[in-house]
Design an enzyme around this catalytic site. Structure first.
Site, PDB file in Angstrom:
ATOM      1  N   GLY A   1       0.820  -1.216   0.000  1.00 55.71           N
ATOM      2  CA  GLY A   1       0.000   0.000   0.000  1.00 55.71           C
ATOM      3  C   GLY A   1       0.845   1.254   0.000  1.00 55.71           C
ATOM      4  O   GLY A   1       0.547   2.224   0.696  1.00 55.71           O
TER       5      GLY A   1
ATOM      6  N   ASP B   1      -3.329  -7.674  -4.983  1.00 53.33           N
ATOM      7  CA  ASP B   1      -4.370  -7.620  -3.957  1.00 53.33           C
ATOM      8  C   ASP B   1      -3.811  -8.373  -2.760  1.00 53.33           C
ATOM      9  O   ASP B   1      -3.607  -9.590  -2.836  1.00 53.33           O
ATOM     10  CB  ASP B   1      -5.653  -8.274  -4.485  1.00 53.33           C
ATOM     11  CG  ASP B   1      -6.762  -8.285  -3.435  1.00 53.33           C
ATOM     12  OD1 ASP B   1      -6.498  -7.938  -2.264  1.00 53.33           O
ATOM     13  OD2 ASP B   1      -7.890  -8.647  -3.783  1.00 53.33           O
ATOM     14  N   VAL B   2      -3.587  -7.668  -1.666  1.00 49.93           N
ATOM     15  CA  VAL B   2      -2.903  -8.292  -0.518  1.00 49.93           C
ATOM     16  C   VAL B   2      -3.699  -9.447   0.094  1.00 49.93           C
ATOM     17  O   VAL B   2      -3.138 -10.277   0.802  1.00 49.93           O
ATOM     18  CB  VAL B   2      -2.566  -7.255   0.594  1.00 49.93           C
ATOM     19  CG1 VAL B   2      -1.625  -6.179   0.080  1.00 49.93           C
ATOM     20  CG2 VAL B   2      -3.809  -6.649   1.209  1.00 49.93           C
TER      21      VAL B   2
ATOM     22  N   ASN C   1       1.476  -2.430   5.447  1.00 47.67           N
ATOM     23  CA  ASN C   1       0.745  -1.171   5.658  1.00 47.67           C
ATOM     24  C   ASN C   1      -0.621  -1.136   4.970  1.00 47.67           C
ATOM     25  O   ASN C   1      -1.520  -0.434   5.416  1.00 47.67           O
ATOM     26  CB  ASN C   1       1.620  -0.015   5.143  1.00 47.67           C
ATOM     27  CG  ASN C   1       0.809   1.248   4.938  1.00 47.67           C
ATOM     28  OD1 ASN C   1       0.508   1.982   5.875  1.00 47.67           O
ATOM     29  ND2 ASN C   1       0.421   1.514   3.682  1.00 47.67           N
TER      30      ASN C   1
ATOM     31  N   TYR D   1     -12.978  -3.669  11.534  1.00 40.80           N
ATOM     32  CA  TYR D   1     -11.637  -3.060  11.499  1.00 40.80           C
ATOM     33  C   TYR D   1     -10.899  -3.287  12.828  1.00 40.80           C
ATOM     34  O   TYR D   1      -9.727  -3.679  12.833  1.00 40.80           O
ATOM     35  CB  TYR D   1     -11.796  -1.570  11.202  1.00 40.80           C
ATOM     36  CG  TYR D   1     -10.527  -0.783  11.036  1.00 40.80           C
ATOM     37  CD1 TYR D   1      -9.800  -0.829   9.848  1.00 40.80           C
ATOM     38  CD2 TYR D   1     -10.060   0.045  12.060  1.00 40.80           C
ATOM     39  CE1 TYR D   1      -8.636  -0.072   9.686  1.00 40.80           C
ATOM     40  CE2 TYR D   1      -8.912   0.804  11.901  1.00 40.80           C
ATOM     41  CZ  TYR D   1      -8.203   0.747  10.719  1.00 40.80           C
ATOM     42  OH  TYR D   1      -7.065   1.501  10.561  1.00 40.80           O
TER      43      TYR D   1
ATOM     44  N   ALA E   1     -11.408  -5.621  15.018  1.00 39.78           N
ATOM     45  CA  ALA E   1     -11.096  -7.052  15.160  1.00 39.78           C
ATOM     46  C   ALA E   1      -9.891  -7.426  14.297  1.00 39.78           C
ATOM     47  O   ALA E   1      -9.008  -8.174  14.736  1.00 39.78           O
ATOM     48  CB  ALA E   1     -12.307  -7.896  14.768  1.00 39.78           C
ATOM     49  N   ALA E   2      -9.842  -6.879  13.079  1.00 44.00           N
ATOM     50  CA  ALA E   2      -8.713  -7.179  12.180  1.00 44.00           C
ATOM     51  C   ALA E   2      -7.406  -6.661  12.777  1.00 44.00           C
ATOM     52  O   ALA E   2      -6.381  -7.357  12.775  1.00 44.00           O
ATOM     53  CB  ALA E   2      -8.958  -6.555  10.808  1.00 44.00           C
ATOM     54  N   LYS E   3      -7.443  -5.437  13.299  1.00 47.60           N
ATOM     55  CA  LYS E   3      -6.206  -4.837  13.841  1.00 47.60           C
ATOM     56  C   LYS E   3      -5.799  -5.525  15.146  1.00 47.60           C
ATOM     57  O   LYS E   3      -4.600  -5.720  15.395  1.00 47.60           O
ATOM     58  CB  LYS E   3      -6.394  -3.325  14.039  1.00 47.60           C
ATOM     59  CG  LYS E   3      -6.637  -2.542  12.739  1.00 47.60           C
ATOM     60  CD  LYS E   3      -5.509  -2.726  11.723  1.00 47.60           C
ATOM     61  CE  LYS E   3      -5.581  -1.710  10.579  1.00 47.60           C
ATOM     62  NZ  LYS E   3      -4.525  -1.910   9.576  1.00 47.60           N
TER      63      LYS E   3
ATOM     64  N   ILE F   1      -4.698   9.784  11.496  1.00 51.91           N
ATOM     65  CA  ILE F   1      -3.692  10.442  10.660  1.00 51.91           C
ATOM     66  C   ILE F   1      -4.437  10.937   9.422  1.00 51.91           C
ATOM     67  O   ILE F   1      -5.233  10.188   8.847  1.00 51.91           O
ATOM     68  CB  ILE F   1      -2.600   9.437  10.213  1.00 51.91           C
ATOM     69  CG1 ILE F   1      -2.009   8.648  11.408  1.00 51.91           C
ATOM     70  CG2 ILE F   1      -1.516  10.123   9.391  1.00 51.91           C
ATOM     71  CD1 ILE F   1      -1.119   9.401  12.337  1.00 51.91           C
TER      72      ILE F   1
HETATM   73  N1  LIG Z   1      -5.155   7.176   8.367  1.00 51.10           N
HETATM   74  C1  LIG Z   1      -5.362   6.867   9.633  1.00 51.10           C
HETATM   75  O1  LIG Z   1      -5.885   7.669  10.430  1.00 51.10           O
HETATM   76  C2  LIG Z   1      -4.970   5.523  10.178  1.00 51.10           C
HETATM   77  C3  LIG Z   1      -5.074   5.323  11.553  1.00 51.10           C
HETATM   78  C4  LIG Z   1      -4.693   4.082  12.070  1.00 51.10           C
HETATM   79  C5  LIG Z   1      -4.215   3.102  11.240  1.00 51.10           C
HETATM   80  N2  LIG Z   1      -4.138   3.323   9.897  1.00 51.10           N
HETATM   81  C6  LIG Z   1      -3.635   2.223   9.069  1.00 51.10           C
HETATM   82  O2  LIG Z   1      -2.532   2.671   8.293  1.00 51.10           O
HETATM   83  C7  LIG Z   1      -2.499   1.981   7.046  1.00 51.10           C
HETATM   84  C8  LIG Z   1      -2.469   2.975   5.896  1.00 51.10           C
HETATM   85  O3  LIG Z   1      -3.612   3.798   5.988  1.00 51.10           O
HETATM   86  P1  LIG Z   1      -3.812   5.112   5.080  1.00 51.10           P
HETATM   87  O4  LIG Z   1      -4.620   6.051   5.892  1.00 51.10           O
HETATM   88  O5  LIG Z   1      -2.514   5.565   4.507  1.00 51.10           O
HETATM   89  O6  LIG Z   1      -4.759   4.506   3.949  1.00 51.10           O
HETATM   90  P2  LIG Z   1      -5.028   4.973   2.445  1.00 51.10           P
HETATM   91  O7  LIG Z   1      -4.566   6.370   2.209  1.00 51.10           O
HETATM   92  O8  LIG Z   1      -6.466   4.638   2.186  1.00 51.10           O
HETATM   93  O9  LIG Z   1      -4.103   3.973   1.644  1.00 51.10           O
HETATM   94  C9  LIG Z   1      -4.339   2.594   1.731  1.00 51.10           C
HETATM   95  C10 LIG Z   1      -3.311   1.850   0.927  1.00 51.10           C
HETATM   96  O10 LIG Z   1      -3.604   0.447   1.021  1.00 51.10           O
HETATM   97  C11 LIG Z   1      -3.731  -0.084  -0.313  1.00 51.10           C
HETATM   98  N3  LIG Z   1      -4.726  -1.139  -0.327  1.00 51.10           N
HETATM   99  C12 LIG Z   1      -5.989  -1.134   0.173  1.00 51.10           C
HETATM  100  N4  LIG Z   1      -6.587  -2.304  -0.044  1.00 51.10           N
HETATM  101  C13 LIG Z   1      -5.699  -3.084  -0.705  1.00 51.10           C
HETATM  102  C14 LIG Z   1      -5.711  -4.418  -1.212  1.00 51.10           C
HETATM  103  N5  LIG Z   1      -6.785  -5.214  -1.092  1.00 51.10           N
HETATM  104  N6  LIG Z   1      -4.596  -4.872  -1.826  1.00 51.10           N
HETATM  105  C15 LIG Z   1      -3.528  -4.100  -1.974  1.00 51.10           C
HETATM  106  N7  LIG Z   1      -3.433  -2.843  -1.506  1.00 51.10           N
HETATM  107  C16 LIG Z   1      -4.519  -2.342  -0.903  1.00 51.10           C
HETATM  108  C17 LIG Z   1      -4.140   1.087  -1.174  1.00 51.10           C
HETATM  109  O11 LIG Z   1      -3.768   0.820  -2.526  1.00 51.10           O
HETATM  110  P3  LIG Z   1      -4.505   1.547  -3.776  1.00 51.10           P
HETATM  111  O12 LIG Z   1      -4.873   2.914  -3.296  1.00 51.10           O
HETATM  112  O13 LIG Z   1      -3.496   1.542  -4.862  1.00 51.10           O
HETATM  113  O14 LIG Z   1      -5.709   0.718  -4.074  1.00 51.10           O
HETATM  114  C18 LIG Z   1      -3.342   2.225  -0.551  1.00 51.10           C
HETATM  115  O15 LIG Z   1      -2.022   2.235  -1.037  1.00 51.10           O
HETATM  116  C19 LIG Z   1      -3.727   1.060   7.039  1.00 51.10           C
HETATM  117  O16 LIG Z   1      -3.377  -0.230   7.443  1.00 51.10           O
HETATM  118  C20 LIG Z   1      -4.646   1.717   8.060  1.00 51.10           C
HETATM  119  O17 LIG Z   1      -5.552   0.801   8.621  1.00 51.10           O
HETATM  120  C21 LIG Z   1      -4.499   4.507   9.346  1.00 51.10           C
END
Ligand SMILES: NC(=O)c1ccc[n+]([C@@H]2O[C@H](COP(=O)([O-])OP(=O)(O)OC[C@H]3O[C@@H](n4cnc5c(N)ncnc54)[C@H](OP(=O)(O)O)[C@@H]3O)[C@@H](O)[C@H]2O)c1
Length: 247
Positions: free
Chosen positions: A12, A63-64, A90, A155, A157-159, A188
């Site tokens: 990601g 697709d992860v 990630n 979400y 539960a997954a985390k 974030i």
């Molecule tokens: N943002 C927050 O506040 C926050 C808080 C806590 C934890 N997190 C965690 O941090 C991580 C990144 O979050 P983010 O906010 O940066 O998310 P984001 O901007 O939505 O980006 C998500 C990334 O994951 C990829 N992705 C999603 N589903 C996928 C799949 N099935 N196969 C392959 N790639 C996939 C997307 O790829 P494409 O866009 O190319 O499809 C994208 O690169 C996640 O694990 C999220 O749960 C985020």
């Protein structure tokens, strides 16, 4: 941090936190393979930035949640880069809804990406990390996997599952010199939350002790530290990075 000669795989990497992590690892000397699912142009642009830093970079579509595709992808990355030292799990998604309305599809989608996806990549790199007696794994989870969250049973539960996975893999791979940790961010500002109503973001900021939301770079700097030799004695841990949002 000195990551020269190391090869990192970031899932990601096309958006948000994954982009910040990919760039920070490259900034600190690592060559970086990053994955995307839909945002190929964005992934290409990040790879260009990595190359402009004098590092090797390549983007891969996967697709992860697909076990077989992830196995093939990890083999391809290892072949293209000649080695693999660092895995950052990630990629993630959310699909919120209260439990009495949540569909099976919503539950499965989030568990398959956020939990099974993390397992898929660990399973794919583990034999190589074991063999080379070295490796660093960081799983990006969430404070909601620790505290629970209204509307996020799938979400959370997954985390939370990824936290258990982190601790067990740390125990299994410690004797092979592999560090395995989870980084649990608070809110974030990224694409994942860009469509949330303004008052929701203000409320989340007010939950922190600094009255602000985190930025992707805040997470990236911690990840870079964890995969460096300076953090060699940290494993099996879940480190929050949330401005005190959940104390
Ligand atoms: N943002 C927050 O506040 C926050 C808080 C806590 C934890 N997190 C965690 O941090 C991580 C990144 O979050 P983010 O906010 O940066 O998310 P984001 O901007 O939505 O980006 C998500 C990334 O994951 C990829 N992705 C999603 N589903 C996928 C799949 N099935 N196969 C392959 N790639 C996939 C997307 O790829 P494409 O866009 O190319 O499809 C994208 O690169 C996640 O694990 C999220 O749960 C985020």
């Amino acid at each position: 941090m000195d990551l020269k000669g190391k090869v990192a795989l970031v899932t990601g990497g096309s958006m948000g936190i994954g982009t910040a992590i990919s760039l920070d690892l490259a900034q600190n000397g690592a060559d970086v393979a990053l994955t995307f699912r839909k945002h190929g142009d964005e992934a290409k642009a990040i790879v260009e930035k990595i190359k402009n830093m004098g590092r090797k970079g390549m983007e891969y579509q996967v697709d992860v949640s697909d076990f077989g595709s992830v196995q093939k992808l990890v083999e391809k990355v290892t072949e293209d880069f000649g080695r693999l030292d660092i895995l950052i799990n990630n990629a993630g998604m959310n699909w919120d809804g209260v439990v009495w309305k949540m569909t099976e599809e919503q539950w499965d989608a989030v568990i398959n990406v956020d939990l099974k996806g993390t397992f898929n990549f660990i399973r794919a790199v583990a034999p190589n990390f074991k063999e080379q007696k070295a490796g660093k794994i960081v799983n990006i989870t969430s404070i909601n996997g620790l505290r629970g969250k209204f509307g996020q049973t799938n979400y959370s539960a997954a985390k939370a599952g990824a936290h258990g996975l982190t601790k067990s893999v740390a125990r299994e791979m410690g004797k092979y010199g592999v560090n395995v940790n989870a980084v649990a961010p608070g809110m974030i500002l990224t694409e994942m939350y860009k469509d949330l109503p303004e008052e929701f973001k203000t409320k989340a900021a007010e939950e922190t002790v600094f009255n602000r939301l985190g930025e992707p770079e805040d997470v990236a700097h911690l990840v870079t530290y964890l995969v460096s030799e300076k953090a060699r004695h940290i494993t099996g841990d879940i480190i929050k990075i949330d401005g005190g949002q959940y104390i």
